[in-house]
Design a protein around this motif. Structure first.
Motif, PDB file in Angstrom:
ATOM      1  N   ALA A 183      13.309  -4.610   6.028  1.00  0.00           N
ATOM      2  CA  ALA A 183      12.635  -5.793   5.476  1.00  0.00           C
ATOM      3  C   ALA A 183      11.367  -6.113   6.257  1.00  0.00           C
ATOM      4  CB  ALA A 183      13.585  -6.988   5.474  1.00  0.00           C
ATOM      5  N   GLN A 184      11.452  -6.065   7.584  1.00  0.00           N
ATOM      6  CA  GLN A 184      10.274  -6.355   8.399  1.00  0.00           C
ATOM      7  C   GLN A 184       9.202  -5.287   8.246  1.00  0.00           C
ATOM      8  OE1 GLN A 184      11.434  -7.070  12.474  1.00  0.00           O
ATOM      9  NE2 GLN A 184      12.099  -9.142  12.034  1.00  0.00           N
ATOM     10  N   LEU A 185       9.622  -4.019   8.219  1.00  0.00           N
ATOM     11  CA  LEU A 185       8.654  -2.939   8.060  1.00  0.00           C
ATOM     12  C   LEU A 185       7.978  -2.989   6.692  1.00  0.00           C
ATOM     13  CD1 LEU A 185      10.556   0.038   9.720  1.00  0.00           C
ATOM     14  CD2 LEU A 185       8.532  -1.135  10.588  1.00  0.00           C
ATOM     15  N   THR A 186       8.775  -3.278   5.660  1.00  0.00           N
ATOM     16  CA  THR A 186       8.194  -3.379   4.318  1.00  0.00           C
ATOM     17  C   THR A 186       7.180  -4.509   4.254  1.00  0.00           C
ATOM     18  OG1 THR A 186      10.239  -2.527   3.334  1.00  0.00           O
ATOM     19  CG2 THR A 186       8.732  -3.697   1.873  1.00  0.00           C
ATOM     20  N   ARG A 187       7.550  -5.645   4.815  1.00  0.00           N
ATOM     21  CA  ARG A 187       6.628  -6.779   4.799  1.00  0.00           C
ATOM     22  C   ARG A 187       5.328  -6.434   5.514  1.00  0.00           C
ATOM     23  NH1 ARG A 187       4.644 -11.194   7.367  1.00  0.00           N
ATOM     24  NH2 ARG A 187       4.610 -13.153   6.184  1.00  0.00           N
ATOM     25  N   GLY A 188       5.437  -5.796   6.696  1.00  0.00           N
ATOM     26  CA  GLY A 188       4.244  -5.454   7.453  1.00  0.00           C
ATOM     27  C   GLY A 188       3.379  -4.424   6.750  1.00  0.00           C
ATOM     28  N   ALA A 189       4.017  -3.352   6.207  1.00  0.00           N
ATOM     29  CA  ALA A 189       3.255  -2.276   5.571  1.00  0.00           C
ATOM     30  C   ALA A 189       2.577  -2.753   4.290  1.00  0.00           C
ATOM     31  CB  ALA A 189       4.181  -1.092   5.282  1.00  0.00           C
ATOM     32  N   VAL A 190       3.317  -3.510   3.461  1.00  0.00           N
ATOM     33  CA  VAL A 190       2.745  -3.982   2.198  1.00  0.00           C
ATOM     34  C   VAL A 190       1.676  -5.047   2.459  1.00  0.00           C
ATOM     35  CG1 VAL A 190       3.247  -5.121   0.001  1.00  0.00           C
ATOM     36  CG2 VAL A 190       4.812  -3.387   0.896  1.00  0.00           C
ATOM     37  N   SER A 191       1.910  -5.909   3.444  1.00  0.00           N
ATOM     38  CA  SER A 191       0.896  -6.923   3.778  1.00  0.00           C
ATOM     39  C   SER A 191      -0.405  -6.267   4.213  1.00  0.00           C
ATOM     40  CB  SER A 191       1.419  -7.838   4.890  1.00  0.00           C
ATOM     41  OG  SER A 191       2.529  -8.587   4.455  1.00  0.00           O
ATOM     42  N   GLU A 192      -0.276  -5.182   4.973  1.00  0.00           N
ATOM     43  CA  GLU A 192      -1.480  -4.457   5.397  1.00  0.00           C
ATOM     44  C   GLU A 192      -2.209  -3.867   4.199  1.00  0.00           C
ATOM     45  OE1 GLU A 192      -2.709  -0.733   8.369  1.00  0.00           O
ATOM     46  OE2 GLU A 192      -0.655  -1.495   8.297  1.00  0.00           O
ATOM     47  N   GLN A 193      -1.458  -3.317   3.244  1.00  0.00           N
ATOM     48  CA  GLN A 193      -2.078  -2.774   2.039  1.00  0.00           C
ATOM     49  C   GLN A 193      -2.771  -3.861   1.224  1.00  0.00           C
ATOM     50  OE1 GLN A 193      -2.294   0.468   0.933  1.00  0.00           O
ATOM     51  NE2 GLN A 193      -1.440   1.083   2.904  1.00  0.00           N
ATOM     52  N   MET A 194      -2.184  -5.043   1.203  1.00  0.00           N
ATOM     53  CA  MET A 194      -2.731  -6.130   0.387  1.00  0.00           C
ATOM     54  C   MET A 194      -4.061  -6.654   0.926  1.00  0.00           C
ATOM     55  SD  MET A 194      -0.693  -6.557  -2.164  1.00  0.00           S
ATOM     56  CE  MET A 194      -1.066  -8.178  -2.826  1.00  0.00           C
ATOM     57  N   ARG A 195      -4.412  -6.264   2.142  1.00  0.00           N
ATOM     58  CA  ARG A 195      -5.691  -6.703   2.709  1.00  0.00           C
ATOM     59  C   ARG A 195      -6.794  -5.667   2.528  1.00  0.00           C
ATOM     60  NH1 ARG A 195      -2.078  -8.762   6.786  1.00  0.00           N
ATOM     61  NH2 ARG A 195      -2.300  -6.838   7.995  1.00  0.00           N
ATOM     62  N   LEU A 196      -6.468  -4.541   1.895  1.00  0.00           N
ATOM     63  CA  LEU A 196      -7.458  -3.476   1.727  1.00  0.00           C
ATOM     64  C   LEU A 196      -8.398  -3.760   0.547  1.00  0.00           C
ATOM     65  CD1 LEU A 196      -5.266  -0.324   2.431  1.00  0.00           C
ATOM     66  CD2 LEU A 196      -6.784  -1.551   3.994  1.00  0.00           C
ATOM     67  N   PRO A 197      -9.571  -3.127   0.526  1.00  0.00           N
ATOM     68  CA  PRO A 197     -10.583  -3.424  -0.507  1.00  0.00           C
ATOM     69  C   PRO A 197     -10.110  -3.153  -1.931  1.00  0.00           C
ATOM     70  CG  PRO A 197     -11.593  -2.269   1.337  1.00  0.00           C
ATOM     71  CD  PRO A 197     -10.127  -2.251   1.586  1.00  0.00           C
ATOM     72  N   HIS A 198      -9.301  -2.106  -2.151  1.00  0.00           N
ATOM     73  CA  HIS A 198      -8.920  -1.802  -3.526  1.00  0.00           C
ATOM     74  C   HIS A 198      -8.011  -2.889  -4.111  1.00  0.00           C
ATOM     75  CE1 HIS A 198      -5.424  -0.195  -1.353  1.00  0.00           C
ATOM     76  NE2 HIS A 198      -4.753  -0.291  -2.490  1.00  0.00           N
ATOM     77  N   ILE A 199      -7.295  -3.607  -3.248  1.00  0.00           N
ATOM     78  CA  ILE A 199      -6.487  -4.730  -3.727  1.00  0.00           C
ATOM     79  C   ILE A 199      -7.397  -5.896  -4.111  1.00  0.00           C
ATOM     80  CG2 ILE A 199      -4.692  -6.387  -3.126  1.00  0.00           C
ATOM     81  CD1 ILE A 199      -3.624  -3.592  -3.461  1.00  0.00           C
ATOM     82  N   THR A 200      -8.425  -6.113  -3.299  1.00  0.00           N
ATOM     83  CA  THR A 200      -9.401  -7.156  -3.634  1.00  0.00           C
ATOM     84  C   THR A 200     -10.084  -6.851  -4.965  1.00  0.00           C
ATOM     85  OG1 THR A 200      -9.810  -7.508  -1.273  1.00  0.00           O
ATOM     86  CG2 THR A 200     -11.433  -8.399  -2.812  1.00  0.00           C
ATOM     87  N   MET A 201     -10.397  -5.572  -5.181  1.00  0.00           N
ATOM     88  CA  MET A 201     -11.000  -5.171  -6.449  1.00  0.00           C
ATOM     89  C   MET A 201     -10.020  -5.404  -7.601  1.00  0.00           C
ATOM     90  SD  MET A 201     -13.566  -3.946  -8.113  1.00  0.00           S
ATOM     91  CE  MET A 201     -14.611  -3.264  -6.821  1.00  0.00           C
ATOM     92  N   GLY A 202      -8.738  -5.115  -7.368  1.00  0.00           N
ATOM     93  CA  GLY A 202      -7.730  -5.350  -8.401  1.00  0.00           C
ATOM     94  C   GLY A 202      -7.633  -6.810  -8.784  1.00  0.00           C
ATOM     95  N   ARG A 203      -7.712  -7.684  -7.788  1.00  0.00           N
ATOM     96  CA  ARG A 203      -7.686  -9.128  -8.085  1.00  0.00           C
ATOM     97  C   ARG A 203      -8.906  -9.519  -8.919  1.00  0.00           C
ATOM     98  NH1 ARG A 203      -6.072  -9.757  -2.436  1.00  0.00           N
ATOM     99  NH2 ARG A 203      -3.840 -10.248  -2.342  1.00  0.00           N
ATOM    100  N   ALA A 204     -10.047  -8.930  -8.565  1.00  0.00           N
ATOM    101  CA  ALA A 204     -11.275  -9.260  -9.303  1.00  0.00           C
ATOM    102  C   ALA A 204     -11.190  -8.789 -10.754  1.00  0.00           C
ATOM    103  CB  ALA A 204     -12.481  -8.623  -8.618  1.00  0.00           C
ATOM    104  N   LEU A 205     -10.420  -7.728 -10.993  1.00  0.00           N
ATOM    105  CA  LEU A 205     -10.258  -7.208 -12.343  1.00  0.00           C
ATOM    106  C   LEU A 205      -9.185  -7.934 -13.131  1.00  0.00           C
ATOM    107  CD1 LEU A 205     -10.563  -3.363 -11.632  1.00  0.00           C
ATOM    108  CD2 LEU A 205     -12.279  -4.860 -12.694  1.00  0.00           C
ATOM    109  N   GLY A 206      -8.499  -8.891 -12.478  1.00  0.00           N
ATOM    110  CA  GLY A 206      -7.548  -9.721 -13.203  1.00  0.00           C
ATOM    111  C   GLY A 206      -6.089  -9.313 -13.066  1.00  0.00           C
ATOM    112  N   PHE A 207      -5.774  -8.350 -12.183  1.00  0.00           N
ATOM    113  CA  PHE A 207      -4.373  -7.987 -11.983  1.00  0.00           C
ATOM    114  C   PHE A 207      -3.642  -9.116 -11.256  1.00  0.00           C
ATOM    115  CE2 PHE A 207      -6.312  -3.731 -12.327  1.00  0.00           C
ATOM    116  CZ  PHE A 207      -5.463  -3.154 -13.260  1.00  0.00           C
ATOM    117  N   GLY A 208      -2.386  -9.357 -11.669  1.00  0.00           N
ATOM    118  CA  GLY A 208      -1.569 -10.361 -10.995  1.00  0.00           C
ATOM    119  C   GLY A 208      -1.011  -9.842  -9.684  1.00  0.00           C
ATOM    120  N   GLU A 209      -0.505 -10.748  -8.847  1.00  0.00           N
ATOM    121  CA  GLU A 209       0.002 -10.362  -7.531  1.00  0.00           C
ATOM    122  C   GLU A 209       1.186  -9.399  -7.634  1.00  0.00           C
ATOM    123  OE1 GLU A 209      -1.213 -11.184  -4.338  1.00  0.00           O
ATOM    124  OE2 GLU A 209      -2.900 -11.685  -5.649  1.00  0.00           O
TER     125      GLU A 209
END
Length: 341
Positions: A224-250
Motif C-alpha cells: 500500500a505504501q509503495l503503491t501510493r508513493g510510486a503512483v503519486s510520483e507518476q501523477m506529478r509527471l508532465p504527461h499527467i498534467t497534459m492529460g488533465r488539460a485534455l479533460g481526463f478525470g483523476e
C-alpha cells in the motif's frame, strides 16, 4: 540472438551460480557446527563400531573437497540426507511440508497484493483527506504489528469469542474422518478441489483465513505504501498534467497513465515478499499448528536435528533465488526498459 534473449540467459546463469553458492554455504554450515555428525545421527550411546558404520555410510571419512563434491551432487539430485528425528529422507519430509507453506504464502499474497494496490490507489485518489490518513495509519500498523501478537489477537477474537473461524490446523479432523482426503499436492485446498471433496474444501477454506491474514498483514501495508508513493510520483509527471488539460478525470489518469509504470517496482517487491513469507510464516504456522516448514523446523530444532535444519535452509535459499528470478523476468516482460543484466 536478440539482446533481450542474451540478458535472459545471463540472468538464468547468474541464478544457477547463486543456487550453487547456497548449496556450498549450507555444506560449510554443517561442517562448522560443533559436534560429530555421526554421534548426532547414531546417538551418544552408540558404540565405536556403530559410529564407524555411520561415518562410512555418509562418507564422513572422505576428504573435505570429496565430501563437498558428493554433497553438491546429492543436493542437485534432491538427496538432502536423513532426518535423525523422523528417520526419513529429509527430501520426503520437505515434499510434505513445503507445499503447505507455499500454499499458505500464496493465499496470503492473493490477499496482500490486490489489497495493498487497491489501498494505495485509494490513498492517492483521496490524497490529503481523512481516508488517505486512515489508510496510511493502517499500513504503518500492519507493518509494525508483531506476528505472534496479531495471530493470538485474531485467534482470541474470531475463533474463541465470536466462533466464526477455526482456531488452528489445516482442516477439521472430524470432517476428514467422515470425508477422507486423498493427498495429491499436500495442499489441502488444492487436493480437496482436485478430488471433489467439498466438505474438506469448505473446512480448509475456513482454516486458511486467519493464518493467511496474519502473514498478509506486513506485505499489504508495505505494498500500500509503495503503491501510493510510486503512483503519486507518476501523477506529478508532465504527461499527467497534459492529460488533465485534455479533460481526463483523476480516476482515468491513475488507471490509464500512472498505474502501469508504477507496477515495475511493485512486481520486484512482491517477489521478495513472497519469498520472505516462507521464512516469516514459521512463527505463524507454529501458532496455528499449520503442518508446513515452520512446524517442521521447530520440531527439528527441538530434536537438535541439524541435517533437517540445514535442509530447510537450503530449500528456502533456493526458493528465494527462483522466486526472485521469476519476478525479474515478469518485471522485464511488463516494462521493456528494465534490464536483466
Amino acid at each position: 540472438m536478440s539482446r533481450r534473449s542474451t540478458q535472459v540467459l545471463a540472468r538464468l546463469a547468474q541464478a544457477a551460480v547463486v543456487v550453487l553458492g547456497v548449496v556450498i554455504l549450507t555444506f560449510l554450515m554443517v561442517r562448522v557446527l560443533p559436534g560429530d555428525p555421526a554421534v548426532v545421527y547414531a546417538g551418544e550411546r552408540a558404540t565405536e563400531a556403530q559410529l564407524a558404520q555411520v561415518r562410512e555410510q555418509f562418507g564422513l571419512n572422505d576428504g573435505l573437497f570429496q565430501q563437498l563434491f558428493h554433497y553438491v551432487g546429492d543436493a542437485f539430485r534432491g538427496d538432502l540426507g536423513v532426518s535423525i528425528s523422523t528417520r526419513q529422507p529429509i527430501a520426503n519430509d520437505l515434499a510434505r511440508a513445503l507445499p503447505a507453506s507455499l500454499g499458505l504464502s500464496l493465499v496470503a499474497m492473493l490477499i496482500a497484493v490486490p489489497g495493498g494496490v487497491l489501498l494505495g490507489l485509494v490513498s492517492v485518489r483521496f490524497a490529503g483527506r481523512a481516508l488517505d490518513r486512515i489508510i496510511q495509519v493502517f499500513s504503518v500498523l500492519a507493518i509494525s504489528f508483531p506476528v505472534f501478537w496479531l495471530a493470538l489477537l485474531l485467534q482470541s477474537v474470531f475463533a474463541s469469542k465470536l466462533g466464526w473461524l477455526p482456531v488452528a490446523g489445516q482442516f477439521s479432523s472430524r470432517v476428514e474422518q467422515q470425508h477422507p482426503l486423498s493427498a495429491v499436492t499436500n495442499v489441502a485446498i488444492v487436493d480437496a478441489l482436485l478430488t471433489g471433496n467439498w466438505a474438506v474444501l469448505q473446512s480448509a477454506g475456513l482454516h486458511v483465513v486467519l493464518p493467511a491474514v496474519v502473514i498478509a498483514a506486513y506485505p499489504i501495508g508495505l505494498i500500500a505504501q509503495l503503491t501510493r508513493g510510486a503512483v503519486s510520483e507518476q501523477m506529478r509527471l508532465p504527461h499527467i498534467t497534459m492529460g488533465r488539460a485534455l479533460g481526463f478525470g483523476e480516476n482515468e489518469l491513475i488507471a490509464r497513465f500512472a498505474l502501469r509504470p508504477a507496477l515495475t517496482p511493485l512486481i520486484a517487491v512482491s517477489g521478495l515478499v513472497l519469498a520472505s513469507t516462507l521464512v516469516n510464516s514459521a512463527l505463524t504456522e507454529a501458532v496455528f499448528n499449520w503442518p508446513g516448514l515452520g512446524s517442521y523446523i521447530f520440531a527439528a530444532i527441538r530434536a537438535i536435528d541439524t541435517a533437517a535444519v540445514v535442509g530447510v535452509t537450503l530449500v528456502v535459499g533456493v526458493a528465494y533465488v527462483l522466486i526472485n528470478l521469476v519476478a525479474d523476468l515478469v518485471q522485464a516482460a511488463v516494462d521493456p526498459r528494465v534490464s536483466l543484466a
